[in-house]
Design a protein around this motif. Structure first.
Motif, PDB file in Angstrom:
ATOM      1  N   MET A   1      35.945  54.019  38.467  1.00 36.91           N
ATOM      2  CA  MET A   1      36.244  52.735  38.522  1.00 36.91           C
ATOM      3  C   MET A   1      36.697  52.198  37.208  1.00 36.91           C
ATOM      4  N   SER A   2      37.846  51.325  37.303  1.00 41.75           N
ATOM      5  CA  SER A   2      38.451  51.004  36.085  1.00 41.75           C
ATOM      6  C   SER A   2      37.688  49.890  35.295  1.00 41.75           C
ATOM      7  N   ALA A   3      38.005  49.699  34.022  1.00 43.15           N
ATOM      8  CA  ALA A   3      37.310  48.478  33.245  1.00 43.15           C
ATOM      9  C   ALA A   3      37.456  47.237  33.990  1.00 43.15           C
ATOM     10  N   ALA A   4      38.658  47.072  34.746  1.00 41.92           N
ATOM     11  CA  ALA A   4      39.085  45.530  35.215  1.00 41.92           C
ATOM     12  C   ALA A   4      38.154  45.448  36.396  1.00 41.92           C
ATOM     13  N   GLU A   5      37.982  46.637  37.311  1.00 42.15           N
ATOM     14  CA  GLU A   5      37.194  46.462  38.462  1.00 42.15           C
ATOM     15  C   GLU A   5      35.804  46.458  38.138  1.00 42.15           C
ATOM     16  N   GLU A   6      35.270  46.970  37.042  1.00 43.48           N
ATOM     17  CA  GLU A   6      33.853  46.865  36.623  1.00 43.48           C
ATOM     18  C   GLU A   6      33.672  45.409  36.189  1.00 43.48           C
ATOM     19  N   ARG A   7      34.390  44.661  35.879  1.00 39.50           N
ATOM     20  CA  ARG A   7      34.403  43.273  35.238  1.00 39.50           C
ATOM     21  C   ARG A   7      34.816  42.043  36.275  1.00 39.50           C
ATOM     22  N   LEU A   8      35.020  42.862  37.571  1.00 40.86           N
ATOM     23  CA  LEU A   8      35.958  41.828  38.380  1.00 40.86           C
ATOM     24  C   LEU A   8      34.893  40.741  38.901  1.00 40.86           C
ATOM     25  N   GLN A   9      33.765  41.226  39.352  1.00 41.08           N
ATOM     26  CA  GLN A   9      32.986  40.191  39.726  1.00 41.08           C
ATOM     27  C   GLN A   9      32.613  38.933  38.822  1.00 41.08           C
ATOM     28  N   GLU A  10      32.432  39.731  37.606  1.00 38.33           N
ATOM     29  CA  GLU A  10      32.071  38.740  36.412  1.00 38.33           C
ATOM     30  C   GLU A  10      33.229  37.469  36.184  1.00 38.33           C
ATOM     31  N   ALA A  11      34.647  38.219  36.233  1.00 41.10           N
ATOM     32  CA  ALA A  11      35.851  37.373  36.074  1.00 41.10           C
ATOM     33  C   ALA A  11      35.749  36.208  37.256  1.00 41.10           C
ATOM     34  N   LEU A  12      35.410  36.978  38.567  1.00 36.41           N
ATOM     35  CA  LEU A  12      35.655  35.843  39.882  1.00 36.41           C
ATOM     36  C   LEU A  12      34.501  34.756  39.568  1.00 36.41           C
ATOM     37  N   ALA A  13      33.536  34.897  38.806  1.00 38.68           N
ATOM     38  CA  ALA A  13      32.310  34.019  38.638  1.00 38.68           C
ATOM     39  C   ALA A  13      32.852  33.137  37.647  1.00 38.68           C
ATOM     40  N   GLY A  14      33.798  33.414  37.025  1.00 40.33           N
ATOM     41  CA  GLY A  14      34.263  32.675  35.759  1.00 40.33           C
ATOM     42  C   GLY A  14      35.296  31.428  36.337  1.00 40.33           C
ATOM     43  N   PHE A  15      35.653  31.369  37.458  1.00 42.73           N
ATOM     44  CA  PHE A  15      36.462  30.440  37.859  1.00 42.73           C
ATOM     45  C   PHE A  15      35.981  29.758  39.268  1.00 42.73           C
ATOM     46  N   ASP A  16      36.422  28.503  39.408  1.00 44.45           N
ATOM     47  CA  ASP A  16      36.173  27.805  40.611  1.00 44.45           C
ATOM     48  C   ASP A  16      37.049  27.700  41.522  1.00 44.45           C
ATOM     49  N   PHE A  17      37.425  28.598  42.475  1.00 51.08           N
ATOM     50  CA  PHE A  17      38.276  28.481  43.320  1.00 51.08           C
ATOM     51  C   PHE A  17      38.410  27.625  44.413  1.00 51.08           C
ATOM     52  N   GLY A  18      37.538  26.736  44.561  1.00 48.00           N
ATOM     53  CA  GLY A  18      37.258  25.412  45.558  1.00 48.00           C
ATOM     54  C   GLY A  18      36.877  26.030  46.740  1.00 48.00           C
ATOM     55  N   ALA A  19      36.400  27.238  46.999  1.00 43.15           N
ATOM     56  CA  ALA A  19      35.863  27.555  48.381  1.00 43.15           C
ATOM     57  C   ALA A  19      35.133  29.033  47.958  1.00 43.15           C
ATOM     58  N   PRO A  20      34.587  29.379  48.752  1.00 46.84           N
ATOM     59  CA  PRO A  20      33.734  30.856  48.721  1.00 46.84           C
ATOM     60  C   PRO A  20      34.890  31.843  48.628  1.00 46.84           C
ATOM     61  N   VAL A  21      34.433  32.759  47.746  1.00 48.02           N
ATOM     62  CA  VAL A  21      35.427  34.031  47.681  1.00 48.02           C
ATOM     63  C   VAL A  21      34.967  35.008  48.809  1.00 48.02           C
ATOM     64  N   ALA A  22      35.948  35.269  49.764  1.00 48.69           N
ATOM     65  CA  ALA A  22      35.854  36.196  50.583  1.00 48.69           C
ATOM     66  C   ALA A  22      35.974  37.661  50.361  1.00 48.69           C
ATOM     67  N   GLY A  23      36.897  37.850  49.267  1.00 43.54           N
ATOM     68  CA  GLY A  23      37.108  39.118  48.761  1.00 43.54           C
ATOM     69  C   GLY A  23      38.374  39.121  47.805  1.00 43.54           C
TER      70      GLY A  23
END
Length: 370
Positions: A1-23
């Motif tokens: 797993m790359s460094a980006a993929e390891e931190r992907l969930q952390e990054a997703l949580a850092g933004f408000d996308f206006g709706a639940p993230v499906a993937g």
């Protein structure tokens, strides 16, 4: 797993996308940044998509300066597009700020992440399937110049210092040649001489700039076809993307890099140099479309120097490939031995073809001068 993929969930949580993230899935064919397409599902309505990118720390040492450039340019573009009655959300990238309100999100390992809303109903082409598609990219990059007229280019940071400084590229080439660290110079005597014979050319545009003939503008500096999102129905340019190298520069370099990339029909590492030729008809089509999109934004000297932009960007690219070959192929990724030398040879063949058609190229440009 790359460094980006390891931190992907952390990054997703850092933004408000206006709706639940499906993937979120890897997306695109870029080799610099880590790019993901984020799918969200609002309670009502269709799925919304976003582009999430982890900016390359190797390529961009100062993400704060990079994002300051992008925010300034996209906000300026948005205002101009709105004034012209266009669709700001579709015709210019929009930066979605993270929850903390900063320009980008920083993960626990220092990685810098940004988000753009996805521009729907567009296509990203990897190569020009027709002269019309190539011309459409020219109109889009020309309009990019027209819309950014009046932006104070001197306020932008150099995200990659000396990126299109042909004099500096020549200095780096001479240093690599003198060092000849791997003893490769003996294998490329004609290519070395090709550069040395054109050393004076490396100063043509910069001397014109220093003399006040060519103004500094906001330039994209990576004007390949695949950095224009095309409308999936009309196949006209909608939005310019990949703004990482937006910097102060010369408009003839933006024009020239497009010609280098699109006005020939060969692979970049083609070994049969008889297949590498400048398509003058494509040069003419792109020139007309680029200036149409620019809407009178360019000066007569800039139009006069357009052929020089094509020649210098191609010569510079060849020099970079040759320099990397001499230094051991540490910058451009290679799949086989000698690939950078082959890449260099295709660029130099294209330069030679430009020189052979020089009067035609000047005539094409001249007809657009007022």
């Amino acid at each position: 797993m790359s460094a980006a993929e390891e931190r992907l969930q952390e990054a997703l949580a850092g933004f408000d996308f206006g709706a639940p993230v499906a993937g979120a899935l890897r997306y695109g064919k870029g080799h610099i940044n880590d790019t993901f397409c984020v799918h969200t599902q609002p309670e009502e309505g269709p799925c919304r998509r976003f582009i999430l990118q982890r900016m390359s720390a190797a390529a961009f040492k100062h993400p704060d300066e990079l994002m300051e450039n992008i925010l300034g340019v996209t906000e300026f573009l948005g205002r101009r597009i709105a004034q012209d009655g266009g669709d700001r959300s579709r015709e210019a990238l929009t930066v979605l700020r993270p929850r903390n309100g900063e320009a980008f999100f920083t993960d626990s390992e220092g990685g810098a992440w940004r988000v753009y809303p996805f521009v729907e109903h567009t296509i990203c082409y990897q190569s020009a399937e027709s002269a019309e598609l190539f011309a459409a990219s020219g109109r889009a990059f020309g309009r990019f110049q027209q819309l950014l007229g009046g932006y104070p280019a001197e306020t932008l940071h150099e995200t990659i210092p000396n990126f299109h400084n042909t004099e500096d590229r020549l200095v780096k080439f001479r240093a690599a040649l003198e060092a000849d660290a791997l003893g490769r110079a003996k294998d490329c005597g004609p290519e070395i001489q090709f550069v040395l014979d054109r050393a004076a050319d490396c100063s043509v545009a910069l001397e014109a700039m220093r003399a006040g003939k060519l103004p500094l503008r906001v330039t994209h500096n990576d004007t390949k076809l695949n950095n224009v999102l095309m409308d999936e129905t009309t196949r006209e340019g909608v939005c310019i993307i990949d703004l990482d190298t937006v910097m102060p520069g010369l408009v003839i370099y933006d024009f020239g890099d497009s010609i280098r990339f699109g006005a020939n029909h060969s692979a970049e590492d083609e070994r049969d140099l008889s297949k590498v030729n400048l398509d003058v008809d494509l040069f003419a089509a792109y020139t007309g479309a680029f200036l149409e999109g620019a809407g009178g934004a360019l000066t007569n000297p800039e139009i006069e120097y357009l052929p020089w932009g094509a020649k210098l960007m191609t010569l510079e690219c060849g020099m970079r490939f040759l320099t990397d070959y001499l230094e051991g192929d540490h910058y451009f990724h290679t799949q086989r031995e000698g690939q950078n030398l082959d890449r260099c040879r295709t660029q130099f063949k294209l330069v030679s073809d430009m020189e052979a058609h020089w009067e035609e190229l000047e005539k094409i440009a001249k007809q657009y001068q007022t």
